[in-house]
Design a protein around this motif. Structure first.
Motif, PDB file in Angstrom:
ATOM      1  N   TRP A 364       0.806  -1.216   0.000  1.00 45.90           N
ATOM      2  CA  TRP A 364       0.000   0.000   0.000  1.00 45.90           C
ATOM      3  C   TRP A 364       0.842   1.270   0.000  1.00 45.90           C
ATOM      4  CZ3 TRP A 364      -3.998  -1.513   4.377  1.00 45.90           C
ATOM      5  CH2 TRP A 364      -4.825  -2.548   3.893  1.00 45.90           C
ATOM      6  N   ASP A 365       1.855   1.308   0.854  1.00 46.65           N
ATOM      7  CA  ASP A 365       2.631   2.544   0.953  1.00 46.65           C
ATOM      8  C   ASP A 365       3.369   2.842  -0.347  1.00 46.65           C
ATOM      9  OD1 ASP A 365       4.396   0.403   1.281  1.00 46.65           O
ATOM     10  OD2 ASP A 365       5.689   1.477   2.681  1.00 46.65           O
ATOM     11  N   GLU A 366       3.722   1.814  -1.087  1.00 44.46           N
ATOM     12  CA  GLU A 366       4.404   2.036  -2.356  1.00 44.46           C
ATOM     13  C   GLU A 366       3.448   2.580  -3.412  1.00 44.46           C
ATOM     14  OE1 GLU A 366       7.420  -0.332  -5.409  1.00 44.46           O
ATOM     15  OE2 GLU A 366       6.990  -1.127  -3.406  1.00 44.46           O
ATOM     16  N   SER A 367       2.232   2.058  -3.447  1.00 47.18           N
ATOM     17  CA  SER A 367       1.230   2.590  -4.367  1.00 47.18           C
ATOM     18  C   SER A 367       0.985   4.069  -4.096  1.00 47.18           C
ATOM     19  CB  SER A 367      -0.090   1.815  -4.237  1.00 47.18           C
ATOM     20  OG  SER A 367      -0.025   0.567  -4.883  1.00 47.18           O
ATOM     21  N   VAL A 368       0.896   4.427  -2.824  1.00 49.71           N
ATOM     22  CA  VAL A 368       0.677   5.830  -2.460  1.00 49.71           C
ATOM     23  C   VAL A 368       1.873   6.677  -2.883  1.00 49.71           C
ATOM     24  CG1 VAL A 368       0.398   7.457  -0.542  1.00 49.71           C
ATOM     25  CG2 VAL A 368      -0.892   5.308  -0.559  1.00 49.71           C
ATOM     26  N   THR A 369       3.091   6.178  -2.657  1.00 48.26           N
ATOM     27  CA  THR A 369       4.295   6.927  -3.012  1.00 48.26           C
ATOM     28  C   THR A 369       4.374   7.171  -4.511  1.00 48.26           C
ATOM     29  OG1 THR A 369       5.472   5.996  -1.109  1.00 48.26           O
ATOM     30  CG2 THR A 369       6.809   6.963  -2.850  1.00 48.26           C
ATOM     31  N   ILE A 370       4.025   6.174  -5.311  1.00 49.46           N
ATOM     32  CA  ILE A 370       4.010   6.351  -6.768  1.00 49.46           C
ATOM     33  C   ILE A 370       3.015   7.432  -7.157  1.00 49.46           C
ATOM     34  CG2 ILE A 370       3.408   5.242  -8.962  1.00 49.46           C
ATOM     35  CD1 ILE A 370       4.588   2.640  -7.817  1.00 49.46           C
ATOM     36  N   MET A 371       1.839   7.430  -6.533  1.00 50.40           N
ATOM     37  CA  MET A 371       0.848   8.459  -6.843  1.00 50.40           C
ATOM     38  C   MET A 371       1.306   9.832  -6.365  1.00 50.40           C
ATOM     39  SD  MET A 371      -1.302   7.076  -8.735  1.00 50.40           S
ATOM     40  CE  MET A 371      -2.175   8.639  -8.925  1.00 50.40           C
ATOM     41  N   GLN A 372       2.086   9.887  -5.319  1.00 52.59           N
ATOM     42  CA  GLN A 372       2.648  11.173  -4.885  1.00 52.59           C
ATOM     43  C   GLN A 372       3.595  11.733  -5.937  1.00 52.59           C
ATOM     44  OE1 GLN A 372       4.260   9.989  -1.089  1.00 52.59           O
ATOM     45  NE2 GLN A 372       2.423  10.619   0.044  1.00 52.59           N
ATOM     46  N   VAL A 373       4.356  10.857  -6.590  1.00 55.63           N
ATOM     47  CA  VAL A 373       5.217  11.290  -7.685  1.00 55.63           C
ATOM     48  C   VAL A 373       4.363  11.827  -8.839  1.00 55.63           C
ATOM     49  CG1 VAL A 373       6.840  10.501  -9.462  1.00 55.63           C
ATOM     50  CG2 VAL A 373       7.140   9.794  -7.076  1.00 55.63           C
ATOM     51  N   VAL A 374       3.305  11.115  -9.183  1.00 58.55           N
ATOM     52  CA  VAL A 374       2.388  11.575 -10.232  1.00 58.55           C
ATOM     53  C   VAL A 374       1.824  12.948  -9.873  1.00 58.55           C
ATOM     54  CG1 VAL A 374       0.182  11.127 -11.373  1.00 58.55           C
ATOM     55  CG2 VAL A 374       1.794   9.251 -11.015  1.00 58.55           C
ATOM     56  N   ASP A 375       1.427  13.111  -8.617  1.00 66.38           N
ATOM     57  CA  ASP A 375       0.888  14.403  -8.173  1.00 66.38           C
ATOM     58  C   ASP A 375       1.901  15.523  -8.355  1.00 66.38           C
ATOM     59  OD1 ASP A 375      -1.432  13.127  -7.465  1.00 66.38           O
ATOM     60  OD2 ASP A 375      -1.143  13.297  -5.297  1.00 66.38           O
ATOM     61  N   LYS A 376       3.165  15.234  -8.061  1.00 68.04           N
ATOM     62  CA  LYS A 376       4.201  16.264  -8.192  1.00 68.04           C
ATOM     63  C   LYS A 376       4.436  16.629  -9.652  1.00 68.04           C
ATOM     64  CE  LYS A 376       6.667  15.222  -3.899  1.00 68.04           C
ATOM     65  NZ  LYS A 376       7.909  14.703  -3.274  1.00 68.04           N
ATOM     66  N   ILE A 377       4.431  15.638 -10.521  1.00 66.80           N
ATOM     67  CA  ILE A 377       4.584  15.910 -11.959  1.00 66.80           C
ATOM     68  C   ILE A 377       3.449  16.795 -12.438  1.00 66.80           C
ATOM     69  CG2 ILE A 377       4.576  14.867 -14.257  1.00 66.80           C
ATOM     70  CD1 ILE A 377       5.933  12.401 -12.979  1.00 66.80           C
ATOM     71  N   ARG A 378       2.240  16.465 -12.038  1.00 61.91           N
ATOM     72  CA  ARG A 378       1.076  17.256 -12.443  1.00 61.91           C
ATOM     73  C   ARG A 378       1.127  18.654 -11.845  1.00 61.91           C
ATOM     74  NH1 ARG A 378      -3.820  14.356 -10.318  1.00 61.91           N
ATOM     75  NH2 ARG A 378      -4.808  16.221 -11.136  1.00 61.91           N
ATOM     76  N   ALA A 379       1.513  18.758 -10.579  1.00 63.53           N
ATOM     77  CA  ALA A 379       1.538  20.068  -9.911  1.00 63.53           C
ATOM     78  C   ALA A 379       2.528  21.010 -10.580  1.00 63.53           C
ATOM     79  CB  ALA A 379       1.881  19.886  -8.438  1.00 63.53           C
ATOM     80  N   GLN A 380       3.669  20.483 -11.004  1.00 64.95           N
ATOM     81  CA  GLN A 380       4.667  21.328 -11.664  1.00 64.95           C
ATOM     82  C   GLN A 380       4.152  21.893 -12.982  1.00 64.95           C
ATOM     83  OE1 GLN A 380       8.215  18.931 -11.936  1.00 64.95           O
ATOM     84  NE2 GLN A 380       8.444  18.806  -9.718  1.00 64.95           N
TER      85      GLN A 380
END
Length: 404
Positions: A364-380
């Motif tokens: 679970w924590d890895e799935s969340v971490t991957i989505m956090q990376v996606v969020d950062k790409i989108r936020a930039q």
């Protein structure tokens, strides 16, 4: 799960949605498990639900399930997702709806205490993923993101090679997953071009490069030693008419290398709808994944989501100096004409059988971490989807998908 007289654990599946990915999953699920060396699990499909019409579900059953499953086993068709999660003859729900709808569909299944295998990406953003896992933990319900590539024997071999130090400390991983679609031939409602379905390259095909970056540079470290990315840099190019992303490039920096953490490392991912990493469809363009370590390199060949073989290249040394390189190839056939989706289904069934609510192959924590990376790409890039599909509010009545 029930046991039959042969000792099989029989898992009763309900399929939520009837699109192409559900079709591939259903076909794989009903292949004799013994053809892939699985002796302890047997899969049965007992229900299919379509959000558009019961005829869609009935057609799916007649075309893809009835020819492959004993007629003595009833498989019911439903015209709503609410019906399938209330079916007592469903042990686990496979969610194959658009990722824009995954959060709502997972919450619905957990409302009725149904274990879940949900297609990737699990959600649209990290907050949704975190909320799903918190709910699963609170209700003690199995939930797994269907990251099927993780369960391929090829992927398992690559991870083991890294952990064994076969190519030394891994400092850099390149991954390109680009499909080369002619956008002019797509309808306006195609998932690539529909913001209401979280369309575009990043969440649809860009997840696979991130899967490879994480499974080689993050997951190969001991769990207690895994460190989240220290920096993320991303760039997006947009499709002019729809506003969805058509090309993404990103660099993910990890503070520690794999497997021992001696230095920082970089994961470099690329994805595009309009370009192709295999332009002539002949596999001559070379490796789609390159895992580079101090002692050599592992090259992954074939489609990023469904790789076919690997090449391991070693430096040869004498008296402390590099003399040259030697390589060996390992090919991995997918048994019984399958697509490779049955391995993730086997994992889900075993986890449920063994009383687990989480798979350690895609924790679970890895799935969340991957989505956090996606969020950062989108936020930039200032890239957002409609508010209702970004929301963690449940229930919300999202628009119906065009094809279910």
């Amino acid at each position: 799960m029930v046991q039959n007289f042969l000792g099989y654990g029989i898992e009763l599946w309900g399929l939520m949605a009837t699109g192409d990915i559900a079709r591939l999953f259903a076909i794989d699920l009903l292949i004799n498990p013994e053809t892939r060396g699985t002796q302890d699990i047997h899969h049965v499909i007992t229900a299919v639900a379509s959000s558009s019409s019961i005829k869609s579900a009935e057609r799916f059953i007649s075309q893809h399930i009835a020819p492959r499953q004993s007629q003595a086993i009833a498989c019911l068709a439903y015209s709503s997702y609410e019906e399938i999660v209330q079916d007592a003859n469903v042990d686990i729900v496979y969610i194959a709806s658009p990722h824009s709808h995954h959060f709502q569909n997972c919450m619905l299944a957990m409302e009725y205490n149904k274990p879940i295998l949900c297609e990737k990406p699990l959600t649209v953003n990290a907050n949704q993923a975190q909320k799903l896992y918190e709910t699963a933990k609170q209700k003690n319900i199995f939930l797994m993101e269907a990251v099927w590539t993780r369960f391929f024997p090829l992927s398992i071999k690559v991870r083991q090679l890294i952990q064994d130090g076969e190519i030394g400390e891994v400092l850099r991983v390149y991954v390109d997953n680009s499909t080369g679609v002619d956008i002019s031939k797509l309808g306006a409602n195609h998932r690539y071009l529909d913001m209401g379905l979280a369309g575009g390259a990043l969440l649809d095909i860009g997840i696979y490069p991130l899967i490879w970056v994480f499974q080689t540079m993050y997951h190969t470290r001991e769990k207690s030693q895994r460190q989240k990315p220290s920096r993320v840099f991303g760039m997006l190019t947009y499709e002019k008419t729809s506003g969805t992303d058509q090309m993404v490039s990103a660099v993910v920096e990890f503070p520690a290398s794999a497997p021992n953490g001696n230095t920082a490392s970089h994961g470099i991912m690329a994805t595009s709808m309009v370009l192709s990493n295999d332009p002539d469809d002949s596999r001559v363009s070379g490796a789609t994944v390159r895992i580079q370590g101090l002692k050599g390199e592992i090259q992954v060949h074939g489609p990023v989501h469904r790789p076919e073989w690997i090449r391991i290249i070693h430096k040869t040394a004498k008296d402390g100096s590099v003399q040259g390189y030697e390589s060996r190839d390992i090919h991995y056939d997918i048994p019984a004409g399958g697509h490779g989706m049955y391995w993730e289904a086997d994992e889900a069934a075993r986890c449920i059988r063994d009383g687990k609510i989480e798979s350690f192959v895609i924790p679970w924590d890895e799935s969340v971490t991957i989505m956090q990376v996606v969020d950062k790409i989108r936020a930039q890039a200032g890239y957002t989807y409609p508010e209702e599909i970004e929301s963690t509010q449940y229930p919300l009545n999202l628009k119906k998908r065009t094809v279910s």
